[in-house]
Design a protein around this motif. Structure first.
Motif, PDB file in Angstrom:
ATOM      1  N   TRP A 156     -11.893  13.036  -2.644  1.00  0.00           N
ATOM      2  CA  TRP A 156     -10.970  13.490  -1.600  1.00  0.00           C
ATOM      3  C   TRP A 156     -11.528  13.195  -0.208  1.00  0.00           C
ATOM      4  O   TRP A 156     -10.805  12.709   0.668  1.00  0.00           O
ATOM      5  CB  TRP A 156     -10.681  14.982  -1.752  1.00  0.00           C
ATOM      6  CG  TRP A 156      -9.782  15.497  -0.671  1.00  0.00           C
ATOM      7  CD1 TRP A 156     -10.126  16.294   0.383  1.00  0.00           C
ATOM      8  CD2 TRP A 156      -8.396  15.205  -0.512  1.00  0.00           C
ATOM      9  NE1 TRP A 156      -9.041  16.527   1.181  1.00  0.00           N
ATOM     10  CE2 TRP A 156      -7.955  15.870   0.659  1.00  0.00           C
ATOM     11  CE3 TRP A 156      -7.477  14.452  -1.241  1.00  0.00           C
ATOM     12  CZ2 TRP A 156      -6.646  15.798   1.107  1.00  0.00           C
ATOM     13  CZ3 TRP A 156      -6.167  14.387  -0.794  1.00  0.00           C
ATOM     14  CH2 TRP A 156      -5.766  15.053   0.365  1.00  0.00           C
ATOM     15  N   GLY A 195      -3.814   1.116  -3.111  1.00  0.00           N
ATOM     16  CA  GLY A 195      -4.780   1.787  -2.258  1.00  0.00           C
ATOM     17  C   GLY A 195      -5.035   3.222  -2.661  1.00  0.00           C
ATOM     18  O   GLY A 195      -5.509   4.028  -1.851  1.00  0.00           O
ATOM     19  N   GLY A 206       1.166   7.571   0.215  1.00  0.00           N
ATOM     20  CA  GLY A 206       0.478   8.825  -0.087  1.00  0.00           C
ATOM     21  C   GLY A 206       1.450   9.981  -0.205  1.00  0.00           C
ATOM     22  O   GLY A 206       2.666   9.822  -0.144  1.00  0.00           O
ATOM     23  N   ASP A 239      -2.319  10.807  -3.843  1.00  0.00           N
ATOM     24  CA  ASP A 239      -3.527  10.603  -3.042  1.00  0.00           C
ATOM     25  C   ASP A 239      -4.653  10.042  -3.905  1.00  0.00           C
ATOM     26  O   ASP A 239      -5.451   9.222  -3.446  1.00  0.00           O
ATOM     27  CB  ASP A 239      -3.981  11.926  -2.427  1.00  0.00           C
ATOM     28  CG  ASP A 239      -2.958  12.493  -1.460  1.00  0.00           C
ATOM     29  OD1 ASP A 239      -2.555  11.764  -0.537  1.00  0.00           O
ATOM     30  OD2 ASP A 239      -2.550  13.654  -1.641  1.00  0.00           O
ATOM     31  N   GLY A 295      -9.971   3.877  -1.329  1.00  0.00           N
ATOM     32  CA  GLY A 295      -8.667   3.251  -1.522  1.00  0.00           C
ATOM     33  C   GLY A 295      -8.601   1.852  -0.942  1.00  0.00           C
ATOM     34  O   GLY A 295      -8.031   0.937  -1.556  1.00  0.00           O
ATOM     35  N   ASP A 296      -9.186   1.658   0.240  1.00  0.00           N
ATOM     36  CA  ASP A 296      -9.189   0.325   0.850  1.00  0.00           C
ATOM     37  C   ASP A 296      -9.987  -0.663   0.003  1.00  0.00           C
ATOM     38  O   ASP A 296      -9.574  -1.814  -0.197  1.00  0.00           O
ATOM     39  CB  ASP A 296      -9.769   0.392   2.263  1.00  0.00           C
ATOM     40  CG  ASP A 296      -8.841   1.085   3.255  1.00  0.00           C
ATOM     41  OD1 ASP A 296      -7.640   1.241   2.934  1.00  0.00           O
ATOM     42  OD2 ASP A 296      -9.315   1.474   4.338  1.00  0.00           O
ATOM     43  N   LYS A 338       0.834  -1.189   0.000  1.00  0.00           N
ATOM     44  CA  LYS A 338       0.000   0.000   0.000  1.00  0.00           C
ATOM     45  C   LYS A 338       0.872   1.243   0.000  1.00  0.00           C
ATOM     46  O   LYS A 338       1.871   1.326   0.716  1.00  0.00           O
ATOM     47  CB  LYS A 338      -0.921  -0.001   1.218  1.00  0.00           C
ATOM     48  CG  LYS A 338      -1.971   1.106   1.192  1.00  0.00           C
ATOM     49  CD  LYS A 338      -2.978   0.946   2.319  1.00  0.00           C
ATOM     50  CE  LYS A 338      -4.038   2.036   2.241  1.00  0.00           C
ATOM     51  NZ  LYS A 338      -5.061   1.895   3.304  1.00  0.00           N
ATOM     52  N   LYS A 355     -13.545  10.875   0.581  1.00  0.00           N
ATOM     53  CA  LYS A 355     -13.800   9.439   0.767  1.00  0.00           C
ATOM     54  C   LYS A 355     -12.585   8.594   0.402  1.00  0.00           C
ATOM     55  O   LYS A 355     -12.696   7.382   0.216  1.00  0.00           O
ATOM     56  CB  LYS A 355     -14.979   9.010  -0.118  1.00  0.00           C
ATOM     57  CG  LYS A 355     -16.257   9.802   0.101  1.00  0.00           C
ATOM     58  CD  LYS A 355     -17.305   9.430  -0.943  1.00  0.00           C
ATOM     59  CE  LYS A 355     -18.580  10.243  -0.772  1.00  0.00           C
ATOM     60  NZ  LYS A 355     -19.560   9.948  -1.849  1.00  0.00           N
ATOM     61  N   ARG A 356     -11.416   9.237   0.292  1.00  0.00           N
ATOM     62  CA  ARG A 356     -10.268   8.554  -0.303  1.00  0.00           C
ATOM     63  C   ARG A 356      -9.830   7.316   0.473  1.00  0.00           C
ATOM     64  O   ARG A 356      -9.385   6.335  -0.129  1.00  0.00           O
ATOM     65  CB  ARG A 356      -9.094   9.522  -0.472  1.00  0.00           C
ATOM     66  CG  ARG A 356      -8.530  10.098   0.818  1.00  0.00           C
ATOM     67  CD  ARG A 356      -7.545  11.221   0.518  1.00  0.00           C
ATOM     68  NE  ARG A 356      -6.944  11.769   1.731  1.00  0.00           N
ATOM     69  CZ  ARG A 356      -7.545  12.620   2.549  1.00  0.00           C
ATOM     70  NH1 ARG A 356      -8.784  13.011   2.291  1.00  0.00           N
ATOM     71  NH2 ARG A 356      -6.925  13.078   3.617  1.00  0.00           N
ATOM     72  N   ASP A 357      -9.938   7.336   1.795  1.00  0.00           N
ATOM     73  CA  ASP A 357      -9.494   6.172   2.569  1.00  0.00           C
ATOM     74  C   ASP A 357     -10.399   4.968   2.310  1.00  0.00           C
ATOM     75  O   ASP A 357      -9.915   3.852   2.063  1.00  0.00           O
ATOM     76  CB  ASP A 357      -9.462   6.502   4.059  1.00  0.00           C
ATOM     77  CG  ASP A 357      -8.347   7.477   4.415  1.00  0.00           C
ATOM     78  OD1 ASP A 357      -7.374   7.570   3.632  1.00  0.00           O
ATOM     79  OD2 ASP A 357      -8.449   8.153   5.455  1.00  0.00           O
ATOM     80  N   ALA A 358     -11.710   5.181   2.360  1.00  0.00           N
ATOM     81  CA  ALA A 358     -12.650   4.079   2.126  1.00  0.00           C
ATOM     82  C   ALA A 358     -12.555   3.578   0.685  1.00  0.00           C
ATOM     83  O   ALA A 358     -12.538   2.363   0.431  1.00  0.00           O
ATOM     84  CB  ALA A 358     -14.077   4.529   2.438  1.00  0.00           C
ATOM     85  N   ARG A 379      -8.028  -1.489  -3.210  1.00  0.00           N
ATOM     86  CA  ARG A 379      -6.921  -2.419  -2.970  1.00  0.00           C
ATOM     87  C   ARG A 379      -7.436  -3.842  -2.744  1.00  0.00           C
ATOM     88  O   ARG A 379      -6.861  -4.804  -3.265  1.00  0.00           O
ATOM     89  CB  ARG A 379      -6.101  -1.958  -1.766  1.00  0.00           C
ATOM     90  CG  ARG A 379      -4.951  -2.903  -1.422  1.00  0.00           C
ATOM     91  CD  ARG A 379      -4.002  -2.304  -0.398  1.00  0.00           C
ATOM     92  NE  ARG A 379      -3.031  -3.281   0.066  1.00  0.00           N
ATOM     93  CZ  ARG A 379      -1.943  -3.666  -0.599  1.00  0.00           C
ATOM     94  NH1 ARG A 379      -1.693  -3.158  -1.794  1.00  0.00           N
ATOM     95  NH2 ARG A 379      -1.110  -4.553  -0.099  1.00  0.00           N
TER      96      ARG A 379
END
Length: 360
Positions: free
Chosen positions: A326, A286, A185, A264, A333-334, A182, A328-331, A337
């Motif tokens: 931007w 991710g 960033g 990102d 990206g997970d 991963k 929601k990038r974590d959700a 991946r």
């Protein structure tokens, strides 16, 4: 298992990125314990690179220049098949894997010396073959595809091209990707990366227009080069966003992936993208990608789940999608991946060999 990979795509000294996915495919096959021979078939004599210990054999084909005949592409296809019949190395193998339809993929019966299980992987349409005269010639003169040859388009957008040529496909099989950790960033906020050859089909002008609509906190880094670069640089200057858009030029594979690892978000608004393995490479890290409806991006991106899809040539929609991603990038990206982990070259090879009639 012993396999012979025949391809018109392979990294060279002049362009170390071209055909890198074929090299990764071969590396994965070898990692899985298969013996692999690689032959590059091309009219261009290049310094083909050794990748992971594999140095390809090179067969140079005859090539009729475009200016000599409107039917240059089908004629070149037949010429290449005739040359290959006499010059291709013929190792004792269990199966053939042919990357790309031109010059050899559709003409396996013309040059194949044995009835071996064969996969012809079609990576995209071919504009010269979409010409009505060319398509008619190909429909009339192409040999029928025998049962032991499986034609595998990499995406659904390639199927109409095959239908137009009268070529029956066995299944759609999207490319794989190499496993990667991963990505960490960026060190700066709101950094978007795009990786593309700079021609009109990649629609980088739309991405730049979208950046003109975003506020000054956004940054864009573009990896690649090509005939549209000067026009794109002039567009950036005209929009007054030169401090926020960086043209990095063509980089080697390692440097390109290092840039991607610092992103990102990943954005490529191509209007013609049969598959788009770079979306998958971003997802593996991710990094949520954004692409366009009606292209190969749909094979990889689930809109609103693993990234975003927008209409073609719509900078307003693209800018809005980036703003939405931007937050929601974590959700995103997970989820991207997790999906990509099931699309590695090892998974791809299991499907490919099963199609050819071999157990994994």
């Amino acid at each position: 298992m012993k396999l012979h990979v025949i391809t018109s795509l392979w990294p060279s000294r002049a362009n170390p990125i071209s055909g890198i996915f074929v090299a990764e495919h071969v590396s994965a096959l070898r990692d899985q314990g298969h013996e692999v021979w690689v032959t590059v078939v091309s009219p261009k004599k290049s310094e083909w690179l050794e990748i992971d210990g594999v140095t390809p054999h090179y067969v140079r084909t005859l090539h009729l220049p475009v200016r000599f005949h409107r039917l240059h592409r089908p004629i070149n296809t037949k010429l290449a098949a005739r040359v290959a019949k006499w010059t291709l190395p013929k190792p004792d193998v269990d199966a053939l894997i042919v990357h790309n339809q031109v010059p050899l993929g559709f003409c396996v019966p013309w040059w194949q010396s044995k009835t071996l299980p064969t996969a012809v992987i079609v990576h995209g349409d071919n504009p010269p073959l979409n010409d009505p005269d060319n398509a008619a010639w190909m429909r009339q003169h192409l040999p029928s595809i025998p049962e032991h040859v499986k034609v595998l388009p990499v995406g659904k957008t390639v199927v109409p091209f095959l239908d137009n040529l009268g070529v029956r496909h066995h299944a759609v099989l999207g490319n794989g990707t190499k496993y990667a950790e991963k990505a960490p960033g960026s060190n700066t906020p709101k950094q978007v990366v795009s990786i593309a050859n700079m021609h009109k089909g990649k629609a980088l002008d739309v991405l730049i227009d979208a950046f003109g609509l975003l506020d000054a906190s956004w940054r864009l880094r573009i990896v690649g080069d090509g005939p549209e670069r000067r026009a794109l640089e002039e567009q950036v200057a005209a929009l007054g966003i030169g401090e926020r858009v960086e043209f990095l030029g063509r980089l080697d594979r390692e440097a390109t992936l290092a840039v991607l690892d610092g992103a990102d978000l990943f954005a490529l608004a191509s209007t013609r993208e049969p598959f788009g393995v770079v979306y998958l490479e971003a997802a593996m890290r991710g990094i949520p990608p954004v692409g366009c409806f009606g292209t190969g991006a749909e094979e990889i991106i689930s809109d609103g789940v693993t990234g975003r899809l927008v209409p073609k040539r719509d900078p307003e929609a693209l800018a809005a999608a980036l703003e939405d991603m931007w937050g929601k990038r974590d959700a995103l990206g997970d989820a991207a991946r997790e999906d990509a982990l099931g699309r590695t070259w090892h998974h791809y090879n299991e499907q490919l060999l099963a199609i050819l009639g071999f157990s994994s």
